[in-house]
Design a protein around this motif. Sequence first.
Motif: not given
Length: 421
Positions: A389-397
């Motif tokens: 979730e943190e990774v997706a939020a970082f990229f805006g996915w």
Amino acid sequence: MQPATSKPLTGLILTGGGARAAYQVGVLKAVSRIRRDCKAPSGNPFPVIAGTSAGAINAAALACHADHFDLAVAGLAEVWSNFQAEQVYRADSLGVIRTGARWLTLWSIGWIIARWRRMRPRSLLDNSPLHDLLKRMVHLERLHEVMEGGHLQALAVTGSSYSSGFHVTFYDAVRDFLPWNRSQRIAVKSQITMAHLLASSAIPFVFPAVPLSVEGQTEYFGDGSMRQAAPISPAVHLGAEKVLVIGAGRMHEPPGERRAATEYPSLAQIAGHALSNIFLDALAVDIERLQRINNTLSLLSPEARAKTSLRPIEVLVIAPSQRLDDIAARHIANLPPAVRALLRGVGVSSPEHGHEARGSALASYLLFEAPFTRELIALGEADTFARREEVAAFFGWDQRGATPAQRAASTEGLLAAGVGA
């Protein structure tokens, strides 16, 4: 300049660490998978890529195939999953005798034969096989083509000059940047070559120095992690507004009782400690400094922020959740016999007969063997999926693009593979 409506420019920082850089490949595999699960647009998610040491090799391999990011990651995974030490350095008995054994001999009786210049080896190991691997792995002739196609804005690799004492960032970019010169570190615009990658990854003492031209002068360079006070700086100077940093060691030790050996340290333990200082400590300090700057800027009014050249940089750090030294200890026996014998001479030993492993930190930088690198790749994937979730939020996915089954499948597959055992 980026248009006001565009997304923030994302940079990728790949740090050093010899064979430990396999962990980076696992993280990148997971990032690629998460993007596909989220049905995010294809394309290179990192317009700015900066690498140091073995991370410079991974960075260059990605950059040269930025027009096919997923395939570039798959190519890296193929290489790192099937590594053999002999692809990086001479691991046969004759090769080890000509470098490492001779070097250790000179340490003991060098005062007798100091006059014999031809007897003076330049490093512990001969990394000439790495030349051939890089030719197959990194296609630098594609770099400008990829940049001109709009898939990449900049690539930077770093080296440390034994000649001048300066830390030098060599970069190639689609547009001009004002070179950033700081105390003991400078930036040089240059076409990135195989020599730059060999220099950046030349672990001190272990691999020989490499000559490079800087402002018309030939200087000898070693691993870029040496004297690297600000690992994140190159990506920021090249326009990155948010940065993914992939570390090669744990950023923080877990709480609890700390176990420590009581006997006098071996040469291998001292060398491993020194290398950990070179490869790991600067990154933690730089991240803390960046966080302090971000916190300070958040306290300023918009008017005050407009008067400073500083800007907030969003940083996501993914680093091993386990001690890579401990993982390396389980794989020392996978090293080629001649290399294992050489390292035994300086205090590296496998866990056997009830005794703990010794010198595993030093071994971890040289363990270019598939059993070790595969475990690090799997750990990198697991650590990244655990922060999906943190990774997706970082990229805006948009995570709604991934089904619950997709989210669970990746983690379950890694658990089935035995990560963290």
